[in-house]
Scaffold this motif. Structure first.
Motif, PDB file in Angstrom:
ATOM      1  N   SER A   1      -2.538  -4.220  -1.326  1.00 24.70           N
ATOM      2  CA  SER A   1      -3.175  -3.047  -1.925  1.00 24.70           C
ATOM      3  C   SER A   1      -3.941  -3.348  -3.205  1.00 24.70           C
ATOM      4  O   SER A   1      -4.904  -2.657  -3.522  1.00 24.70           O
ATOM      5  CB  SER A   1      -2.106  -1.987  -2.225  1.00 24.70           C
TER       6      SER A   1
ATOM      7  N   ARG B   1       0.827  -1.197   0.000  1.00 22.74           N
ATOM      8  CA  ARG B   1       0.000   0.000   0.000  1.00 22.74           C
ATOM      9  C   ARG B   1       0.871   1.260   0.000  1.00 22.74           C
ATOM     10  O   ARG B   1       2.083   1.182   0.213  1.00 22.74           O
ATOM     11  CB  ARG B   1      -0.915   0.001   1.220  1.00 22.74           C
TER      12      ARG B   1
ATOM     13  N   ASP C   1      -3.555   0.187   7.733  1.00 21.41           N
ATOM     14  CA  ASP C   1      -3.967  -1.026   7.025  1.00 21.41           C
ATOM     15  C   ASP C   1      -2.729  -1.634   6.379  1.00 21.41           C
ATOM     16  O   ASP C   1      -2.120  -1.036   5.491  1.00 21.41           O
ATOM     17  CB  ASP C   1      -5.015  -0.704   5.964  1.00 21.41           C
TER      18      ASP C   1
ATOM     19  N   TYR D   1      -5.125   4.900   1.058  1.00 23.69           N
ATOM     20  CA  TYR D   1      -5.025   3.455   1.229  1.00 23.69           C
ATOM     21  C   TYR D   1      -4.734   2.701  -0.060  1.00 23.69           C
ATOM     22  O   TYR D   1      -4.422   1.514  -0.021  1.00 23.69           O
ATOM     23  CB  TYR D   1      -6.326   2.913   1.837  1.00 23.69           C
TER      24      TYR D   1
ATOM     25  N   ARG E   1     -10.997   5.940  -1.401  1.00 23.24           N
ATOM     26  CA  ARG E   1      -9.849   5.102  -1.061  1.00 23.24           C
ATOM     27  C   ARG E   1      -8.533   5.765  -1.447  1.00 23.24           C
ATOM     28  O   ARG E   1      -7.525   5.638  -0.744  1.00 23.24           O
ATOM     29  CB  ARG E   1      -9.974   3.738  -1.745  1.00 23.24           C
TER      30      ARG E   1
ATOM     31  N   MET F   1      -2.169   7.543   5.476  1.00 17.65           N
ATOM     32  CA  MET F   1      -3.476   6.957   5.774  1.00 17.65           C
ATOM     33  C   MET F   1      -4.175   7.774   6.850  1.00 17.65           C
ATOM     34  O   MET F   1      -3.619   8.027   7.923  1.00 17.65           O
ATOM     35  CB  MET F   1      -3.308   5.507   6.228  1.00 17.65           C
TER      36      MET F   1
END
Length: 412
Positions: A321, A306, A317, A374, A369, A312
């Motif tokens: 990805s 990611r 997270d 992310y 997103r 983020m």
């Protein structure tokens, strides 16, 4: 063995390990046969259930007996194997389980696609066992012949009884009444409308496959369309504001792994109760489940990292990805729902409005997103392309299964 082991790659490792889990242990020996036997008893086919049980037990016993009799060594040392194995290389228990299951299903359910799926599953299992270094090719060939032979030998004296039971079950089981009344949903279209839907399905499948392939190759090579990732990310970073961040967080929650499944559940159950038909809710649920599986498999196979953690905005997270599960779920839900609703309507205004809402919703899910840091742009692009493939499959199945061609004269 030399040819297969010399072409190992992470993507094939993942597939082979999935086949290893499916074809062995309690899953293949107990869980799958148990589910099949229970399903056959539900369909009031006790002879078929007994046949499946007998073939499974005899096949499993024969594999263990032959392993003990031959005691053949594995192709490679145990320390070099990619999976854990038991004693004896000949025959392959995984392949015997696959072949046995394939033949049982093919003999009990007389559909061409059952034969095809069983043959492909068995062949893939044979290849995966050799790929993992657990078996010689001859181990897998022997196991396939063993499973097929035992299944046919047990079936032969019961063939007439099993066929009679199958015909009687199809005609009298309560599931048939329930299926015909609540699951089957026919709708009428003229030949031109049906052809347009078929063309739409082909277009979605083709365009989605091409875009996903190009995106995947670019991600794996680090070039191609990945050139847009950094510029888009920098542009969205500059556009951040408290109000916009709140909106994007709300979108992420709505299309997230908790809220979206609940929304899908409510929609499917409510839809089924209101229309008293389960076909379209089942298609929607199946499409969503397919998206989840594809996202997990592709994500683990590609293993893309990611964006940096410090970008983020809604917690850390560390999962993979590529592709974006949020975008794939949102796109599947919006596009499939739009098709299932609009395909039964002839209004151009309703079709335009519905598709516009689905497209805007998908774009907003993707932007959330990317904005929240992310995913890369190509992650979202891959998700939308996968969703187009899913939609194409839904249109194909729905048109083939429920659409009935009626010409204007026949309508009158």
């Amino acid at each position: 063995m030399i040819a297969v082991s010399g072409n190992r790659a992470p993507v094939w490792d993942s597939l082979a390990l999935v086949m290893n889990s499916l074809g062995g242990g309690l899953t293949a020996s107990v869980v799958v046969p148990g589910l099949l036997i229970g399903l056959l008893l539900f369909f009031k086919r006790p002879w078929a259930a007994g046949f499946a049980l007998a073939v499974t037990v005899v096949s499993d016993a024969a594999v263990h007996l032959l392993k003990w009799l031959f005691g053949r060594a594995r192709p490679v040392e145990l320390d070099d194997l990619l999976v854990s194995v038991d004693f004896g290389s000949f025959p392959s228990g995984h392949v015997a389980n696959a072949a046995t299951l394939a033949i049982i299903l093919a003999l009990l359910f007389r559909f061409w696609w059952v034969w095809l799926a069983g043959a492909l599953y068995t062949a893939l299992m044979m290849l995966s066992r050799t790929y993992l270094g657990a078996h010689w090719l001859t181990d897998t060939v022997g196991a396939a012949l063993l499973g097929i032979g035992i299944a046919v030998a047990v079936w032969a004296p019961l063939a007439v009884t099993l066929d009679r039971e199958r015909r009687r079950s199809r005609a009298s089981h309560p599931w048939r009444t329930f299926h015909d009344r609540y699951v089957v949903e026919t709708w009428e279209r003229n030949a031109r409308s049906r052809r347009m839907l078929q063309v739409t399905a082909i277009a979605c499948l083709s365009f989605g496959a091409v875009v996903f392939t190009l995106t995947l190759l670019s991600v794996l090579s680090g070039g191609g369309v990945t050139a847009i990732d950094l510029p888009v990310q920098e542009w969205l970073l500059e556009a951040r504001s408290p109000v916009l961040t709140t909106v994007m967080v709300v979108l992420a929650v709505v299309f997230g792994p908790v809220a979206l499944p609940l929304i899908v559940l409510v929609v499917c159950v409510g839809w089924g109760l209101l229309t008293r038909h389960a076909w379209r809710p089942l298609l929607l649920a199946g499409a969503m489940a397919t998206g989840v599986v594809l996202a997990q498999v592709i994500g683990r196979t590609v293993g893309r990292e990611r964006p940096p953690i410090d970008l983020m905005l809604y917690g850390t997270d560390l999962t993979f990805s590529f592709p974006s599960g949020h975008v794939l779920g949102a796109s599947d839900f919006l596009l499939v729902t739009a098709y299932l609703l609009l395909s039964r309507r002839c209004s151009m205004r309703a079709t335009t409005l519905g598709l516009s809402i689905a497209v805007v919703g998908t774009v907003l899910a993707a932007l959330s997103r990317l904005y929240l840091g992310y995913h890369w742009t190509t992650d979202a692009l891959a998700s939308v392309s996968i969703s187009l493939i899913v939609v194409g499959c839904v249109i194909t199945v729905d048109t083939w299964r429920t659409g009935r061609v009626v010409e204007p004269a026949e309508r009158g």
